[in-house]
Each structure stands twice: as structure tokens, then as C-alpha cells.
Write an enzyme that holds these catalytic residues in place. Structure first.
Site, PDB file in Angstrom:
ATOM      1  N   GLU A 240       0.541  -1.379  -0.451  1.00 57.84           N
ATOM      2  CA  GLU A 240      -0.063  -0.164   0.287  1.00 57.84           C
ATOM      3  C   GLU A 240       0.877   1.105   0.134  1.00 57.84           C
ATOM      4  O   GLU A 240       1.763   0.804   1.071  1.00 57.84           O
ATOM      5  CB  GLU A 240      -0.631  -0.204   1.088  1.00 57.84           C
TER       6      GLU A 240
ATOM      7  N   CYS B 224       3.353   8.830   0.682  1.00 63.50           N
ATOM      8  CA  CYS B 224       3.975   8.062   1.655  1.00 63.50           C
ATOM      9  C   CYS B 224       3.987   6.284   1.170  1.00 63.50           C
ATOM     10  O   CYS B 224       3.062   5.350   0.471  1.00 63.50           O
ATOM     11  CB  CYS B 224       2.810   7.894   2.638  1.00 63.50           C
TER      12      CYS B 224
ATOM     13  N   CYS C  30       6.523  -6.076   7.410  1.00 61.05           N
ATOM     14  CA  CYS C  30       8.188  -5.831   8.327  1.00 61.05           C
ATOM     15  C   CYS C  30       7.931  -6.734   9.185  1.00 61.05           C
ATOM     16  O   CYS C  30       7.419  -7.430  10.055  1.00 61.05           O
ATOM     17  CB  CYS C  30       7.439  -4.539   9.160  1.00 61.05           C
TER      18      CYS C  30
ATOM     19  N   CYS D  55       6.364  -3.719  16.006  1.00 59.78           N
ATOM     20  CA  CYS D  55       5.777  -2.841  17.131  1.00 59.78           C
ATOM     21  C   CYS D  55       4.280  -3.546  17.588  1.00 59.78           C
ATOM     22  O   CYS D  55       3.507  -3.823  16.722  1.00 59.78           O
ATOM     23  CB  CYS D  55       5.832  -1.665  16.616  1.00 59.78           C
TER      24      CYS D  55
ATOM     25  N   CYS E 244       0.967  -1.479  15.958  1.00 58.74           N
ATOM     26  CA  CYS E 244       0.868  -1.532  14.480  1.00 58.74           C
ATOM     27  C   CYS E 244       0.089  -2.291  14.180  1.00 58.74           C
ATOM     28  O   CYS E 244       1.186  -3.909  13.860  1.00 58.74           O
ATOM     29  CB  CYS E 244       2.189  -1.429  13.873  1.00 58.74           C
TER      30      CYS E 244
ATOM     31  N   CYS F  22      -1.305   5.957   9.429  1.00 55.34           N
ATOM     32  CA  CYS F  22       0.155   5.172  10.187  1.00 55.34           C
ATOM     33  C   CYS F  22      -0.350   4.059  11.172  1.00 55.34           C
ATOM     34  O   CYS F  22      -1.443   3.651  12.009  1.00 55.34           O
ATOM     35  CB  CYS F  22       0.214   6.743  10.702  1.00 55.34           C
TER      36      CYS F  22
END
Ligand code: SF4
Length: 357
Positions: A93, A106, A113, A117, A120, A336
Site C-alpha cells: 500500500e 507515503c 515488516c 511493534c 502496528c 499511520c
């Protein structure tokens, strides 16, 4: 087909050398850069100022890989999220955020990932693979073309899916290509790289000729708290990270941005704010407070606006530059920490649970 090299991920010097070894003049590399990166033309047949022989030689030697747009969703606030399909079918994305105050793209640096975290959604996917330089550059080309912005100025933030410093070489190569004066000529001043702090590569970044603005995803004020929220802290601790930031060559009139996601009753107390001030002492810093975007599967809550304002006030009263980010695109999950591709969303409940555990 796949052994033809992706021309859009070659730096100008590489392209010049390749042309020379094919028996063509080097200066055509600049024309190619203009066609591909500045005008978004990816079919050699359409590059009309190149001779027919060269065009057919290029088509034999190279391909130009561009991510395909699977879906485009625009939020009430104008934020537009693009779901892009890569050549091997993986989905990523990229998000366009208008007027922040400049227009911003962005973009992602990895599929998924590895950093995990705790707040997230992308981290819940795990790492699937790194993006190639061509795929990183390709996101910018697709967004600029789709939005009619090839001739416009825009900022780039590496804050989409992935940890950019975990895919260092590809990211830096992509930034050099994007910065080339014969292509999009995106100045490093208009690029921000956001990292949780992969320290060896942060030290390497400090020596790069193409030096983007730096944003650190800090999110905590004690080692224990950060170990929990940003697990890479167990390897590269808060103290070492801030020492590296103190050594980082920040240009005049610039600052390192510290991103701080605010989680109710976890890291939003007055004492956290006061500790944050002490930690950032001696660093040219600005703090960006990000009240959490709550989502299913994320075991944290968003603090009240009053709590966020009080926290910001403590920082500001002690001389820190602070902003509270108004979250954009929440209605389309483009905010975010909310980027997670459909393939991950489509997992069965059992698979999703496995990822969360
Ligand atoms: S916040 Fe960034 S680094 Fe952390 S898991 Fe999410 S995408 Fe990765």
C-alpha cells in the site's frame, strides 16, 4: 521475460554503462531517465526521440516494471490509498496525503515488516520480503501518474509498510534514482525516512551523500517500556539510539523528528512527558505526537484529547517543538500503523490469531 533487467531501477551511471556496452552513446541514458521517471512512459515504443534500432535493442535487453493499481480509495479528507500489486503478486500500500502543508506520498519499503511493534497492524503481518529499488521508485511513479502530479512538487515519506533501514541498500538506491536531476529530481530535503532505529544502518545513513530528513519512531521513554512496544529495542536500546541521534549530522535549521504514538495508560502520563524532555536534551528535536489509531487486533486504546493536549503542553512548556498529528484517512485505514494488505486481511481467523500471538 524475468531475466531482462528492470531499467527503472538503474542509476544513471549504470544505464550509461549498459548503453555503452550495447554500442550506443551514453547520452541516451538521460533521455531514458526523462521518459521513464519524469514523464512516466514505460513502453519503449513511445519514446519517440530515440531511434528505432535503439528502441528495439532496449526492449530486448530490458523491461520496465511498474506496480499495478488494484484498488484506489479516497478518504473524506482527500487522503488516497493505493493497493498495488507487484510482479510476483504480492500486495503493498502507498498513500497520497494532500496539503500537509505540501502534498506527500507515503511509500512502503517492504512487504510486511519484521519489527513487530506492538501497536502496528503491518507489524502483525511479519516480513514477507524486501522491495526492490525499482518497486520503491515505481510506487512514486504510479502515484504521480495516477494523480496527474508528474510535473508537481511533492514530499516523500518512507513511513508505509516496512522498516526502511532493514532494506537499506534498496532504499538508498531508490532515493538516488528519485533524486536524479534528469528524472523526478526529488531533493533530499523533501524526503523523510522514518525508522525504529536499526543502529548500524542509522550510522551508515549519517555518512550518505543523499541525506533524507530523519524521523525516529521512539514511542517510549524507558528501556522496559520500549522493549515492549518496539521490540528491536532489546537489541539496540533507547540510550544507544539517542546517542546515535546526538551524533547524527543535522543540517542548519533542521531537526530530527521523534514520533511518539500515544497509548492510553501506557506511555501518556505526565511523568512520561517529563522523561521525554530529559531524554531529548541536547538533540535538535521536534516531537510528533500520534494518538493511536485503534484497530481490531491492537491491544491498546487511544488517550482522550485532554490527555494528549496536557502531554503536548508539558513538552512545549519545556521548550520542545511539538505537534499533534491529526490522523488522515482513518475512514479508509490509511492512517499511520494501519497499512495491512488485503491478502493479510483475508487470512482465516485462526491464521490471524497465530500472527497476533
Ligand atoms: S511501526 Fe513501522 S517498524 Fe514498527 S512494525 Fe509497523 S511498519 Fe514495522
Amino acid at each position: 521475460m524475468f531475466n531482462r533487467h528492470d531499467l527503472a531501477e538503474m542509476e544513471l551511471s549504470e544505464l550509461e554503462q549498459a548503453l555503452e556496452s550495447m554500442g550506443h552513446p551514453r547520452f541516451h541514458a538521460r533521455q531514458l531517465y526523462q521518459w521513464v521517471h519524469k514523464r512516466g512512459v514505460t513502453d519503449f515504443a513511445g519514446m519517440t526521440d530515440l531511434g528505432r534500432d535503439l528502441r528495439s535493442a532496449l526492449a530486448t535487453e530490458f523491461r520496465i516494471v511498474t506496480p499495478g493499481v488494484v484498488q484506489r480509495e479516497t478518504s473524506r479528507d482527500g487522503t488516497t490509498k493505493f493497493l498495488l500489486r507487484l510482479e510476483d503478486g504480492q500486495l503493498i500500500e502507498s498513500v497520497f496525503i494532500p496539503d500537509t502543508p505540501a502534498n506527500t506520498f507515503c511509500i512502503s519499503s517492504q512487504v510486511g515488516c519484521a519489527m513487530k511493534c506492538g501497536f502496528c497492524l503491518t507489524g502483525k503481518m511479519g516480513i514477507i520480503r524486501n522491495l526492490t529499488p525499482g518497486e520503491i521508485v515505481g510506487q512514486v511513479r504510479v502515484l504521480a501518474r495516477e494523480l496527474g502530479m508528474l510535473q508537481s512538487r511533492f514530499n516523500i515519506v518512507l513511513m508505509g509498510m516496512g522498516e526502511p533501514l532493514h532494506n537499506y541498500d534498496a532504499v538508498m538506491k531508490a532515493l538516488r534514482i528519485l533524486g536524479d536531476e534528469h528524472g523526478l529530481a526529488v531533493s533530499p530535503r523533501r524526503v523523510t525516512l522514518s525508522t525504529v532505529g536499526v543502529l548500524p544502518n542509522l550510522e551508515r545513513l549519517a555518512t550518505e551523500p543523499f541525506m533524507p530528513n530523519l524521523a525516529i519512531s521512539l514511542h517510549a521513554t524507558t528501556e522496559d517500556q520500549r522493549d515492549l512496544l518496539v521490540p528491536i529495542n532489546r537489541k539496540y536500546g533507547l540510550k544507544e539510539l539517542l546517542d546515535a541521534c546526538r551524533r547524527f549530522p543535522v543540517k542548519r535549521r533542521e531537526r530530527i523528528t521523534f514520533e511518539y504514538v500515544m497509548l492510553k495508560d501506557v506511555n501518556d502520563a505526565d511523568e512520561d512527558a517529563r522523561r521525554l524532555v530529559r531524554l531529548l536534551n541536547g538533540i535538535k528535536a521536534k516531537v510528533n505526537l500520534l494518538p493511536l489509531n485503534e484497530a481490531a487486533g491492537i491491544p491498546y486504546e487511544r488517550p482522550s484529547d485532554a490527555r494528549v493536549n496536557r502531554f503536548a503542553q508539558i513538552l512545549a512548556e519545556r521548550g520542545l517543538v511539538v505537534s499533534v498529528r491529526k490522523s488522515r484517512g482513518r475512514d479508509i485505514r490509511a492512517a499511520c500503523g494501519q497499512l495491512i494488505t488485503e491478502s493479510a486481511r483475508e487470512k482465516s481467523p485462526a491464521q490471524r490469531l497465530a500472527v497476533l500471538l
